[in-house]
Write a protein that holds these residues in place. Structure first.
Motif, PDB file in Angstrom:
ATOM      1  N   GLU A   1     -20.169 -16.459   8.766  1.00  0.00           N
ATOM      2  CA  GLU A   1     -20.610 -16.098   7.420  1.00  0.00           C
ATOM      3  C   GLU A   1     -21.399 -14.794   7.461  1.00  0.00           C
ATOM      4  OE1 GLU A   1     -19.948 -17.604   4.483  1.00  0.00           O
ATOM      5  OE2 GLU A   1     -18.586 -18.900   5.604  1.00  0.00           O
ATOM      6  N   PRO A   2     -21.383 -14.032   6.355  1.00  0.00           N
ATOM      7  CA  PRO A   2     -22.074 -12.736   6.367  1.00  0.00           C
ATOM      8  C   PRO A   2     -23.590 -12.832   6.537  1.00  0.00           C
ATOM      9  CG  PRO A   2     -20.490 -12.853   4.568  1.00  0.00           C
ATOM     10  CD  PRO A   2     -20.613 -14.235   5.120  1.00  0.00           C
ATOM     11  N   TYR A   3     -24.205 -13.958   6.073  1.00  0.00           N
ATOM     12  CA  TYR A   3     -25.665 -14.040   6.132  1.00  0.00           C
ATOM     13  C   TYR A   3     -26.112 -15.470   6.354  1.00  0.00           C
ATOM     14  CZ  TYR A   3     -30.574 -13.925   4.748  1.00  0.00           C
ATOM     15  OH  TYR A   3     -31.936 -14.058   4.743  1.00  0.00           O
ATOM     16  N   ARG A   4     -27.166 -15.591   7.147  1.00  0.00           N
ATOM     17  CA  ARG A   4     -27.858 -16.858   7.310  1.00  0.00           C
ATOM     18  C   ARG A   4     -29.252 -16.574   7.872  1.00  0.00           C
ATOM     19  NH1 ARG A   4     -24.713 -14.694   9.951  1.00  0.00           N
ATOM     20  NH2 ARG A   4     -23.035 -16.211  10.050  1.00  0.00           N
ATOM     21  N   VAL A   5     -30.142 -17.566   7.744  1.00  0.00           N
ATOM     22  CA  VAL A   5     -31.435 -17.528   8.428  1.00  0.00           C
ATOM     23  C   VAL A   5     -31.341 -18.520   9.569  1.00  0.00           C
ATOM     24  CG1 VAL A   5     -33.920 -17.892   8.259  1.00  0.00           C
ATOM     25  CG2 VAL A   5     -32.662 -16.941   6.303  1.00  0.00           C
ATOM     26  N   LEU A   6     -31.450 -18.044  10.789  1.00  0.00           N
ATOM     27  CA  LEU A   6     -31.248 -18.897  11.951  1.00  0.00           C
ATOM     28  C   LEU A   6     -32.347 -19.947  12.054  1.00  0.00           C
ATOM     29  CD1 LEU A   6     -30.171 -16.324  14.692  1.00  0.00           C
ATOM     30  CD2 LEU A   6     -28.731 -17.767  13.257  1.00  0.00           C
ATOM     31  N   SER A   7     -31.954 -21.179  12.309  1.00  0.00           N
ATOM     32  CA  SER A   7     -32.926 -22.252  12.489  1.00  0.00           C
ATOM     33  C   SER A   7     -33.416 -22.319  13.928  1.00  0.00           C
ATOM     34  CB  SER A   7     -32.306 -23.596  12.086  1.00  0.00           C
ATOM     35  OG  SER A   7     -31.143 -23.864  12.846  1.00  0.00           O
ATOM     36  N   GLU A   8     -32.579 -21.901  14.873  1.00  0.00           N
ATOM     37  CA  GLU A   8     -32.945 -21.855  16.288  1.00  0.00           C
ATOM     38  C   GLU A   8     -32.760 -20.422  16.760  1.00  0.00           C
ATOM     39  OE1 GLU A   8     -34.179 -24.333  17.955  1.00  0.00           O
ATOM     40  OE2 GLU A   8     -33.816 -25.954  16.517  1.00  0.00           O
ATOM     41  N   THR A   9     -33.848 -19.760  17.148  1.00  0.00           N
ATOM     42  CA  THR A   9     -33.775 -18.325  17.434  1.00  0.00           C
ATOM     43  C   THR A   9     -33.904 -17.963  18.908  1.00  0.00           C
ATOM     44  OG1 THR A   9     -36.161 -18.041  17.104  1.00  0.00           O
ATOM     45  CG2 THR A   9     -34.749 -17.790  15.165  1.00  0.00           C
ATOM     46  N   VAL A  10     -34.444 -18.845  19.741  1.00  0.00           N
ATOM     47  CA  VAL A  10     -34.795 -18.465  21.114  1.00  0.00           C
ATOM     48  C   VAL A  10     -33.566 -18.018  21.899  1.00  0.00           C
ATOM     49  CG1 VAL A  10     -35.737 -19.268  23.313  1.00  0.00           C
ATOM     50  CG2 VAL A  10     -36.832 -19.929  21.171  1.00  0.00           C
ATOM     51  N   GLU A  11     -32.525 -18.839  21.922  1.00  0.00           N
ATOM     52  CA  GLU A  11     -31.325 -18.503  22.696  1.00  0.00           C
ATOM     53  C   GLU A  11     -30.635 -17.271  22.121  1.00  0.00           C
ATOM     54  OE1 GLU A  11     -27.047 -20.496  24.060  1.00  0.00           O
ATOM     55  OE2 GLU A  11     -28.516 -21.675  22.962  1.00  0.00           O
ATOM     56  N   PHE A  12     -30.566 -17.194  20.793  1.00  0.00           N
ATOM     57  CA  PHE A  12     -29.906 -16.061  20.147  1.00  0.00           C
ATOM     58  C   PHE A  12     -30.650 -14.767  20.460  1.00  0.00           C
ATOM     59  CE2 PHE A  12     -28.661 -13.397  16.497  1.00  0.00           C
ATOM     60  CZ  PHE A  12     -27.285 -13.588  16.516  1.00  0.00           C
ATOM     61  N   GLU A  13     -31.963 -14.783  20.379  1.00  0.00           N
ATOM     62  CA  GLU A  13     -32.746 -13.587  20.678  1.00  0.00           C
ATOM     63  C   GLU A  13     -32.628 -13.189  22.140  1.00  0.00           C
ATOM     64  OE1 GLU A  13     -36.684 -14.410  19.290  1.00  0.00           O
ATOM     65  OE2 GLU A  13     -36.165 -14.082  17.174  1.00  0.00           O
ATOM     66  N   HIS A  14     -32.519 -14.174  23.015  1.00  0.00           N
ATOM     67  CA  HIS A  14     -32.315 -13.868  24.434  1.00  0.00           C
ATOM     68  C   HIS A  14     -30.997 -13.124  24.643  1.00  0.00           C
ATOM     69  CE1 HIS A  14     -32.192 -14.330  28.802  1.00  0.00           C
ATOM     70  NE2 HIS A  14     -30.975 -14.823  28.664  1.00  0.00           N
ATOM     71  N   LEU A  15     -29.955 -13.570  23.975  1.00  0.00           N
ATOM     72  CA  LEU A  15     -28.656 -12.902  24.092  1.00  0.00           C
ATOM     73  C   LEU A  15     -28.711 -11.477  23.540  1.00  0.00           C
ATOM     74  CD1 LEU A  15     -26.294 -15.829  23.031  1.00  0.00           C
ATOM     75  CD2 LEU A  15     -26.488 -14.844  25.326  1.00  0.00           C
ATOM     76  N   LEU A  16     -29.374 -11.303  22.399  1.00  0.00           N
ATOM     77  CA  LEU A  16     -29.510  -9.966  21.812  1.00  0.00           C
ATOM     78  C   LEU A  16     -30.242  -9.028  22.763  1.00  0.00           C
ATOM     79  CD1 LEU A  16     -30.536 -10.768  18.112  1.00  0.00           C
ATOM     80  CD2 LEU A  16     -28.324  -9.900  18.899  1.00  0.00           C
TER      81      LEU A  16
END
Length: 261
Positions: free
Chosen positions: A99-114
């Protein structure tokens, strides 16, 4: 993008993690975006406009802009946006686009990948291209998974979802324990009935089914990799009756424990 091969992800040089200057703004261009742009907010406050629709953004806000999108943005100079943006293309036809937009509920793993992705290209890193493609694929999977979870969780608070996930994680880490609903509910600070309802709503499984599944998954691992026999595994996972363990194992895997071993 779920079925796109990692090698089809085309890494583009436009990528960074930045703290936006106080006077920063992203002006709308005459031409739309030519590629995909993953746009993530680490902190700050601002407004992002996609195809004429404004979004108030803050920590955890995540866009996947698509080719053809018109975008613009501004932010609060007193609370500047801290952003990661990653431009990329996919060299094959794709479906299952996040989807074009969302507010992530779990950010730790995603931020690590970024963070890992951006670091790859700060200096010359061996096999950066190949690892970057793998990370892009992981990021897309994470977003697709988030998109699937959000409809289930939108009716409950993020705090409640985190509590349920913590309890589920506790069960997974202690598969051999005797997990009573009453004890798990107390751990979550909820009544047993409300806990059971919300546990199934958020995880997709009843408490009992989840407990059994974690035990059987652990049993498979112990049989395959730990060199333990069926009796030892059943005992380690709290089964007093080896025949009951074998029957439950076969119900979930289609094979008896001795066949797995």
């Amino acid at each position: 993008m779920l079925h796109a091969s990692p090698s089809s992800f085309v890494i583009l040089p436009a990528l960074a993690k930045i703290v936006c200057e106080p006077g920063w703004k992203w002006q709308k261009r005459e031409k739309p975006l030519q590629n995909y742009d993953l746009f993530y907010v680490w902190s700050g406050e601002g407004t992002v406009v996609r195809r004429g629709v404004p979004y108030q953004v803050g920590q955890g806000s995540c866009f996947l802009f698509r080719p053809g999108d018109h975008t613009s943005a501004t932010h609060n100079p007193q609370k500047p946006l801290v952003l990661t943006y990653i431009h990329f293309d996919v060299a094959e036809d794709v479906t299952d686009i996040p989807e074009p937009y969302r507010v992530l509920s779990e950010t730790v793993e995603f931020e690590h990948l970024l963070a890992r992705y951006v670091r790859l290209f700060l200096v010359k890193t061996f096999a950066a291209q190949e690892e970057g493609q793998l990370i892009l694929k992981q990021l897309m999977i994470h977003l697709l998974r988030e998109d699937q979870v959000m409809p289930v969780e939108r009716h409950v608070s993020n705090q409640l979802a985190e509590v349920i996930h913590e309890v589920a994680n506790y069960v997974s880490q202690h598969p051999g324990a005797m997990h009573r609903v009453e004890d798990l509910a107390a751990r979550a600070g909820l009544s047993p009935r409300y806990f059971s309802i919300k546990f199934k709503e958020i995880t997709g499984s009843s408490v009992q089914s989840y407990v059994i599944r974690t035990r059987i998954e652990r049993a498979q691992h112990l049989l395959l990799y730990a060199g333990m026999n069926v009796t030892e595994v059943a005992d380690a996972l709290g089964y007093r009756d080896i025949f009951f363990f074998s029957r439950q194992f076969k119900q979930h895997t289609g094979k008896s424990p001795s066949e797995i071993r």
